[in-house]
Write an enzyme that holds these catalytic residues in place. Sequence first.
Site, PDB file in Angstrom:
ATOM      1  N   CYS A  84       0.810  -1.219   0.000  1.00 31.93           N
ATOM      2  CA  CYS A  84       0.000   0.000   0.000  1.00 31.93           C
ATOM      3  C   CYS A  84       0.845   1.271   0.000  1.00 31.93           C
ATOM      4  O   CYS A  84       0.464   2.274  -0.616  1.00 31.93           O
ATOM      5  CB  CYS A  84      -0.977  -0.009   1.172  1.00 31.93           C
ATOM      6  SG  CYS A  84      -0.205  -0.096   2.800  1.00 31.93           S
ATOM      7  N   HIS A 123      -1.798   1.393   7.177  1.00 35.58           N
ATOM      8  CA  HIS A 123      -2.306   1.279   5.808  1.00 35.58           C
ATOM      9  C   HIS A 123      -2.313   2.653   5.150  1.00 35.58           C
ATOM     10  O   HIS A 123      -2.882   3.610   5.680  1.00 35.58           O
ATOM     11  CB  HIS A 123      -3.714   0.688   5.813  1.00 35.58           C
ATOM     12  CG  HIS A 123      -4.298   0.511   4.447  1.00 35.58           C
ATOM     13  ND1 HIS A 123      -3.699  -0.283   3.485  1.00 35.58           N
ATOM     14  CD2 HIS A 123      -5.410   1.030   3.864  1.00 35.58           C
ATOM     15  CE1 HIS A 123      -4.426  -0.254   2.383  1.00 35.58           C
ATOM     16  NE2 HIS A 123      -5.462   0.540   2.588  1.00 35.58           N
TER      17      HIS A 123
END
Length: 693
Positions: free
Chosen positions: A348, A604
Amino acid sequence: MEPAVKEKFFIVIRGKSRKGFCRGGIGRVEGELQNGELMAVLYSGSSNNGNSKTGGIVKKEDTYPLTRHQAQLLLFVSSASKRLELLCNPQLFSAICELSHDDLVVVKHKKGHVPGLVKNLMQIGRNDSQEDLYMLGFEVEMLETDNNFTSKKPIPPPLFSAADILQVVPSHSVPLGVQWKDGQNHRPVSRSNSMSLGSRGQQVKDRQTGGESIPEAPLEVGSLVEVLSNSGVIVYGVVRWIGALEGKTGEWAGIEVDYDIRGCSDGTYGGKRFFTCSGNKALFIPKTKCSPDSRFYSSGEDVSSGTEKLPVPPFKESEDHVPPLTDSGVSSLLLGKMKGIQGHINSCYLDATLFSLFSSSLVLDRLCQRTPDIEPPTTCTLRKIINRLRRQGFVPAESVMNFRKLLGCDSFSSEEKDPEEFITVLFQKVLCIEPLLKLRSKGETYQDAYTFQIFLEKEQMGSMPTVQQLLDTSCLSSDLKFDEMPSCLMVQMPRFGNKYKMFSHIIPSVELDITDLLYNSPRECFLCGRLAEFECLQCLPDRKLQPGRIKQYCATCNTQVHTHPTRRSHSPKPLVLLTEATTNAPVSRRTMELFAVLCIQTSHYVSFVKCGSDPRSWVFFDSMADRCGDDQSGYNIPEVCACPELGDFLSQSEEDLACANPSQAPELVRRLLCDSYMLLYQNSAKPHLLSDV
């Protein structure tokens, strides 16, 4: 993984630290409260011998159930993040829990990734009371020779934790060596990725994968492949060369494998070099022995929950340059599910960074065109990713994984990274671009950098500062100036990953004025507008003089301001002025515009990108927004959605933004204000006079 009936063990998978319980902690349930919280005992692992500590309370939804055996194995893993990583690969963890004598495994060892045989399951620690819990580790005998499984060394086999085991192969008696075969009689279970955890109480099954059919695909340089040894150990790598070898028949492939293997080279074969890589990582085998990397494909089985499988559309590679996306291109090409860059294995940070940098920025697009005549493979691969994103609106995980494997460090293809580390490698080694920022420290020393890190004391700012205020204060406090106007400015907020952030909310400045941060640039007096000759750091937080704004004065105003009793102790510094600067000439303002924001929440990364001239043309991108299928056979679904509400919020006046209540803002806007990690600005506007603002 069935929870125990009598004893209920668990691992904390989410939530804030609370009374001793934090993510990755192992505990045992003592009782359940009416509000759904658990009273529990927390265990210490590693050096503390699995002893229980003082109990505490944890939310039930923040835990994941474990059997006693699973809890004992995880306790011997000292790192909480490694425990969670292992738990997030349920197929491998299930196989580790069922290991028996003489099972073949691949472990992390000081010599690299080494195959070995499980000999004993060892209890570690003391069991001084009934509440204590033994930790469990594996004695693994290294395979010292190519054709013999046994080891005659008198010393006991080394001890490994469950997190040290990378691959599991069922019991068999096939000799090991650098020999390779077709077929998949016993497909190994490997540590392929760190998937997202399912719902609490989800049962994880040890799914047999021996009959999986992998889609046939043409193998070429850059393809991700797997090769099965005659021992059953599967090896993954990327094709670096294809051709004919002297004295060999048929087409051969040179593969750079993921870890060192005895008998492999550094890219040479028969004394001739075909490519370059680390020692003991180059494997030359017939091309027919290679198969596409199965980690990137679904097994072909129907996935549960009725989730529709979204096929990857065909794409024809082209060397033609594709321009950045604009307003019309975004709405027709980029919005929706299975759009953007597909995430896979902790990617990510890279997905969000690439999307932010290259989807719509004209400035960075021009920078990318200044690459050398002879491009390295990484640059060529990056161009294909950018072109595919702009032409098709979607980049599959395999293309990105290929790029990650070419970055020169194994950790880029498997571990979490910070965007600034990737950005440095990207600009320095892939695009071969000089540092974007040239900074002057204390008016003399030069510093080069690709990103700008904000450094300041929290007391210098209000509770919800703007990026303009943070940049101004940081530069003045550190006595830094930009030696020249940067084409792109990437500003890192005062936070460290997901562990610490100095401010709970930060307001992005849509336009960043760096006129007063340029070395030797003419500046206007903060009060009268004439040519400034002095600058005062102590005046920066002055509440009577617009706190947070840089204060520079002409000689007259400097004297008047500092006659005030509260400012007599200030030490204004004289500015270095260009000889051609005139006292009454208007000063051109040098500004940069915001085009992207990287955000982080619980490890994230996601991004917000402005894709056009319309103030409302913002989009939100998440490379792992959803998932199709289970952890073993599924894949991540990236998504790009329109976010005009961000444009509406940022279009407010500076006064209204300063008074805004983040809790009342739309969800995505609130996420940006709370989780901003790096803000990206570009110099796309011409200088304008202060009177035009």
